[in-house]
Design a protein around this motif. Structure first.
Motif, PDB file in Angstrom:
ATOM      1  N   VAL A   1       0.865  -1.180   0.000  1.00  0.00           N
ATOM      2  CA  VAL A   1       0.000   0.000   0.000  1.00  0.00           C
ATOM      3  C   VAL A   1       0.907   1.238   0.000  1.00  0.00           C
ATOM      4  CG1 VAL A   1      -1.959  -1.129   1.126  1.00  0.00           C
ATOM      5  CG2 VAL A   1      -0.204  -0.080   2.530  1.00  0.00           C
ATOM      6  N   THR A   2       0.350   2.345  -0.464  1.00  0.00           N
ATOM      7  CA  THR A   2       1.191   3.543  -0.569  1.00  0.00           C
ATOM      8  C   THR A   2       0.636   4.672   0.294  1.00  0.00           C
ATOM      9  OG1 THR A   2      -0.014   4.251  -2.518  1.00  0.00           O
ATOM     10  CG2 THR A   2       2.010   3.018  -2.878  1.00  0.00           C
ATOM     11  N   HIS A   3       1.549   5.551   0.683  1.00  0.00           N
ATOM     12  CA  HIS A   3       1.187   6.707   1.506  1.00  0.00           C
ATOM     13  C   HIS A   3       1.463   7.971   0.696  1.00  0.00           C
ATOM     14  CE1 HIS A   3       0.732   4.154   5.012  1.00  0.00           C
ATOM     15  NE2 HIS A   3       1.820   3.520   4.623  1.00  0.00           N
ATOM     16  N   PRO A   4       0.879   9.102   1.129  1.00  0.00           N
ATOM     17  CA  PRO A   4       1.109  10.344   0.392  1.00  0.00           C
ATOM     18  C   PRO A   4       2.610  10.594   0.194  1.00  0.00           C
ATOM     19  CG  PRO A   4      -0.563  10.672   2.085  1.00  0.00           C
ATOM     20  CD  PRO A   4      -0.035   9.284   2.277  1.00  0.00           C
ATOM     21  N   GLY A   5       2.981  11.013  -0.994  1.00  0.00           N
ATOM     22  CA  GLY A   5       4.384  11.310  -1.296  1.00  0.00           C
ATOM     23  C   GLY A   5       5.152  10.100  -1.821  1.00  0.00           C
ATOM     24  N   ALA A   6       4.490   8.945  -1.879  1.00  0.00           N
ATOM     25  CA  ALA A   6       5.185   7.733  -2.364  1.00  0.00           C
ATOM     26  C   ALA A   6       5.602   7.918  -3.815  1.00  0.00           C
ATOM     27  CB  ALA A   6       4.265   6.527  -2.239  1.00  0.00           C
ATOM     28  N   LYS A   7       6.716   7.267  -4.156  1.00  0.00           N
ATOM     29  CA  LYS A   7       7.179   7.276  -5.549  1.00  0.00           C
ATOM     30  C   LYS A   7       7.094   5.859  -6.073  1.00  0.00           C
ATOM     31  CE  LYS A   7      10.332  11.047  -5.774  1.00  0.00           C
ATOM     32  NZ  LYS A   7      11.518  11.550  -5.242  1.00  0.00           N
ATOM     33  N   SER A   8       7.037   5.751  -7.354  1.00  0.00           N
ATOM     34  CA  SER A   8       7.033   4.438  -7.977  1.00  0.00           C
ATOM     35  C   SER A   8       8.327   3.689  -7.600  1.00  0.00           C
ATOM     36  CB  SER A   8       6.947   4.650  -9.484  1.00  0.00           C
ATOM     37  OG  SER A   8       6.754   3.472 -10.122  1.00  0.00           O
ATOM     38  N   SER A   9       9.429   4.431  -7.534  1.00  0.00           N
ATOM     39  CA  SER A   9      10.713   3.788  -7.207  1.00  0.00           C
ATOM     40  C   SER A   9      10.705   3.221  -5.784  1.00  0.00           C
ATOM     41  CB  SER A   9      11.867   4.776  -7.380  1.00  0.00           C
ATOM     42  OG  SER A   9      11.609   5.930  -6.624  1.00  0.00           O
ATOM     43  N   ASP A  10       9.889   3.784  -4.858  1.00  0.00           N
ATOM     44  CA  ASP A  10       9.778   3.213  -3.507  1.00  0.00           C
ATOM     45  C   ASP A  10       9.183   1.802  -3.610  1.00  0.00           C
ATOM     46  OD1 ASP A  10      10.579   5.685  -2.542  1.00  0.00           O
ATOM     47  OD2 ASP A  10       8.551   6.372  -2.061  1.00  0.00           O
ATOM     48  N   VAL A  11       8.152   1.676  -4.441  1.00  0.00           N
ATOM     49  CA  VAL A  11       7.490   0.367  -4.592  1.00  0.00           C
ATOM     50  C   VAL A  11       8.468  -0.632  -5.224  1.00  0.00           C
ATOM     51  CG1 VAL A  11       5.530  -0.873  -5.619  1.00  0.00           C
ATOM     52  CG2 VAL A  11       5.227   1.484  -4.823  1.00  0.00           C
ATOM     53  N   VAL A  12       9.207  -0.175  -6.228  1.00  0.00           N
ATOM     54  CA  VAL A  12      10.171  -1.065  -6.898  1.00  0.00           C
ATOM     55  C   VAL A  12      11.231  -1.528  -5.894  1.00  0.00           C
ATOM     56  CG1 VAL A  12      11.945  -1.191  -8.696  1.00  0.00           C
ATOM     57  CG2 VAL A  12       9.790  -0.023  -9.163  1.00  0.00           C
ATOM     58  N   ARG A  13      11.711  -0.605  -5.062  1.00  0.00           N
ATOM     59  CA  ARG A  13      12.745  -0.968  -4.078  1.00  0.00           C
ATOM     60  C   ARG A  13      12.188  -1.932  -3.037  1.00  0.00           C
ATOM     61  NH1 ARG A  13      13.875   4.567  -2.291  1.00  0.00           N
ATOM     62  NH2 ARG A  13      14.987   3.697  -0.521  1.00  0.00           N
ATOM     63  N   LEU A  14      10.926  -1.726  -2.649  1.00  0.00           N
ATOM     64  CA  LEU A  14      10.307  -2.628  -1.678  1.00  0.00           C
ATOM     65  C   LEU A  14      10.113  -4.026  -2.299  1.00  0.00           C
ATOM     66  CD1 LEU A  14       9.199  -2.940   1.157  1.00  0.00           C
ATOM     67  CD2 LEU A  14       7.030  -1.950   0.412  1.00  0.00           C
ATOM     68  N   ILE A  15       9.724  -4.071  -3.547  1.00  0.00           N
ATOM     69  CA  ILE A  15       9.566  -5.359  -4.248  1.00  0.00           C
ATOM     70  C   ILE A  15      10.915  -6.093  -4.284  1.00  0.00           C
ATOM     71  CG2 ILE A  15       9.192  -6.394  -6.548  1.00  0.00           C
ATOM     72  CD1 ILE A  15       6.937  -4.355  -6.965  1.00  0.00           C
ATOM     73  N   ASP A  16      11.973  -5.360  -4.621  1.00  0.00           N
ATOM     74  CA  ASP A  16      13.316  -5.967  -4.683  1.00  0.00           C
ATOM     75  C   ASP A  16      13.728  -6.490  -3.314  1.00  0.00           C
ATOM     76  OD1 ASP A  16      13.436  -5.394  -7.326  1.00  0.00           O
ATOM     77  OD2 ASP A  16      14.707  -3.607  -7.120  1.00  0.00           O
ATOM     78  N   LEU A  17      13.430  -5.695  -2.274  1.00  0.00           N
ATOM     79  CA  LEU A  17      13.798  -6.104  -0.914  1.00  0.00           C
ATOM     80  C   LEU A  17      13.067  -7.407  -0.536  1.00  0.00           C
ATOM     81  CD1 LEU A  17      14.167  -3.786   2.098  1.00  0.00           C
ATOM     82  CD2 LEU A  17      12.647  -5.706   2.359  1.00  0.00           C
ATOM     83  N   ILE A  18      11.760  -7.461  -0.820  1.00  0.00           N
ATOM     84  CA  ILE A  18      10.979  -8.667  -0.484  1.00  0.00           C
ATOM     85  C   ILE A  18      11.558  -9.870  -1.228  1.00  0.00           C
ATOM     86  CG2 ILE A  18       8.712  -9.787  -0.655  1.00  0.00           C
ATOM     87  CD1 ILE A  18       7.466  -6.918  -0.559  1.00  0.00           C
ATOM     88  N   ARG A  19      11.817  -9.694  -2.518  1.00  0.00           N
ATOM     89  CA  ARG A  19      12.312 -10.833  -3.316  1.00  0.00           C
ATOM     90  C   ARG A  19      13.633 -11.350  -2.767  1.00  0.00           C
ATOM     91  NH1 ARG A  19      11.969  -9.876  -9.644  1.00  0.00           N
ATOM     92  NH2 ARG A  19      11.773 -12.119  -9.682  1.00  0.00           N
ATOM     93  N   SER A  20      14.536 -10.429  -2.397  1.00  0.00           N
ATOM     94  CA  SER A  20      15.843 -10.914  -1.929  1.00  0.00           C
ATOM     95  C   SER A  20      15.722 -11.567  -0.562  1.00  0.00           C
ATOM     96  CB  SER A  20      16.901  -9.814  -1.976  1.00  0.00           C
ATOM     97  OG  SER A  20      16.591  -8.832  -1.044  1.00  0.00           O
ATOM     98  N   LYS A  21      14.870 -11.038   0.332  1.00  0.00           N
ATOM     99  CA  LYS A  21      14.701 -11.645   1.668  1.00  0.00           C
ATOM    100  C   LYS A  21      14.080 -13.037   1.554  1.00  0.00           C
ATOM    101  CE  LYS A  21      15.629  -8.126   4.624  1.00  0.00           C
ATOM    102  NZ  LYS A  21      16.779  -8.120   5.470  1.00  0.00           N
TER     103      LYS A  21
END
Ligand SMILES: Cc1cc2nc3c(=O)[nH]c(=O)nc-3n(C[C@H](O)[C@H](O)[C@H](O)COP(=O)(O)OP(=O)(O)OC[C@H]3O[C@@H](n4cnc5c(N)ncnc54)[C@H](O)[C@@H]3O)c2cc1C
Length: 292
Positions: free
Chosen positions: A256-276
């Motif tokens: 989910v996203t909060h005000p001020g979120a960027k698309s790159s935040d979501v991409v970085r979170l996806i990458d973090l989940i995948r690596s963990k």
């Protein structure tokens, strides 16, 4: 691009795409076009082919993450009423690719036809649902469809019957087509009973998914025999935040996203989940959402 000047009436240049997506993130489309007829769409596809302009089809934007830098080429939306018809004849339904799935569900339930109530609560259009074989525990759109009409990249109209359609979990062989409309075969049943099922399915979906927050549905496909959300939860990642993007506390496979979120935040979170998840369980999660 002079070749697209002929489409000036339906063309917006550098149009921000965020408002057209459920995540409300990302940059502009180089060209955003909303054709008003199949004939106009066909001409547009042919020009894009001749000029080597890449085409992206935007449905309801509920399964897409647009990058911050935006999308180059033509983004086509089938929002004109000509692409959102729903015609019911006996137990057969013809629906335009731009028709909202929710509209098709309510029209078919009202007509006493069962099948679509199993897709209750899935946002987006018929085109998007067919492209990714949308569905869930109760069924998938592939179980209802009998034929799909679309345009090839050359702008040729083709009809694919049942024997030429192939679907799997959240995928189809329709990736090479611009879907215009499809036919579905449903099962006649008592309208009250179907309406009751629809209500139950909707309540069940609402109880597990963060439908009130901005999201693009499940971020990852479930690996065979496992649930992506469960793995993310077991890894203790619920609530993890990168910038304005956060793993939902309600359903770990939702971001989910909060005000001020960027698309790159979501991409970085996806990458973090995948690596963990790869590190902890040796499982390689495959994204369900499409990155544009
Ligand atoms: C809150 C929430 C809940 C969700 N729950 C579910 C669920 O339970 N099950 C599920 O499967 N999904 C779910 N989703 C994901 C999403 O709703 C589905 O994938 C939906 O079918 C996408 O449709 P859309 O029209 O929004 O497609 P978009 O997101 O606009 O596009 C998705 C893909 O389809 C392609 N596409 C769209 N229209 C056409 C066309 N006419 N021709 C060719 N290609 C086309 C696009 O190019 C893109 O590749 C959920 C999403 C949200 C936000």
């Amino acid at each position: 691009m002079s070749s697209l000047n002929a489409f000036n009436d339906i063309l917006q240049r550098d149009e921000p795409l965020a408002p057209y997506t459920w995540l409300r993130l990302g940059g502009p489309a180089q060209y955003l076009l909303t054709p008003r007829s199949v004939e106009e769409l066909t001409r547009l596809v042919a020009v894009c082919h001749d000029e080597q302009i890449p085409i992206h089809i935007l449905g309801g934007g509920s399964n897409i993450l647009v990058k911050d830098e935006g999308v180059s080429g033509a983004v086509i939306r089938l929002t004109d009423p000509v692409f959102s018809h729903v015609q019911i004849t006996g137990n057969l339904v013809r629906a335009g690719a731009g028709a909202l799935l929710s509209h098709v569900i309510s029209e078919t339930v009202r007509a006493g036809l069962a099948g679509f109530e199993n897709l209750a609560g899935i946002p987006g259009t018929i085109g998007g649902a067919l492209c990714g074989n949308s569905g869930g525990r109760l069924g998938e759109v592939s179980q209802l469809v009998t034929s799909v009409t679309g345009l090839t990249t050359l702008g040729e109209q083709v009809v694919r019957g049942n024997d030429e359609l192939s679907f799997d979990y959240r995928q189809s062989n329709l990736g090479d087509l611009l879907i215009i409309e499809a036919e579905f075969k449903l099962r006649p049943d008592n309208p009250d009973a179907i309406a009751q099922m629809l209500k139950q399915n909707w309540i069940a979906k609402k109880s597990v998914q963060p439908l009130s927050s901005q999201s693009a549905g499940c971020v990852f496909k479930n690996p065979r025999g496992q649930r992506a959300g469960q793995l993310i939860e077991q890894a203790g990642l619920k609530g993890t935040r990168v910038g304005g993007a956060e793993i939902s506390e309600r359903h770990a496979n939702f971001i989910v996203t909060h005000p001020g979120a960027k698309s790159s935040d979501v991409v970085r979170l996806i990458d973090l989940i995948r690596s963990k998840i790869a590190e902890q369980f040796g499982v390689h999660l495959e994204p369900e959402i499409k990155l544009w």
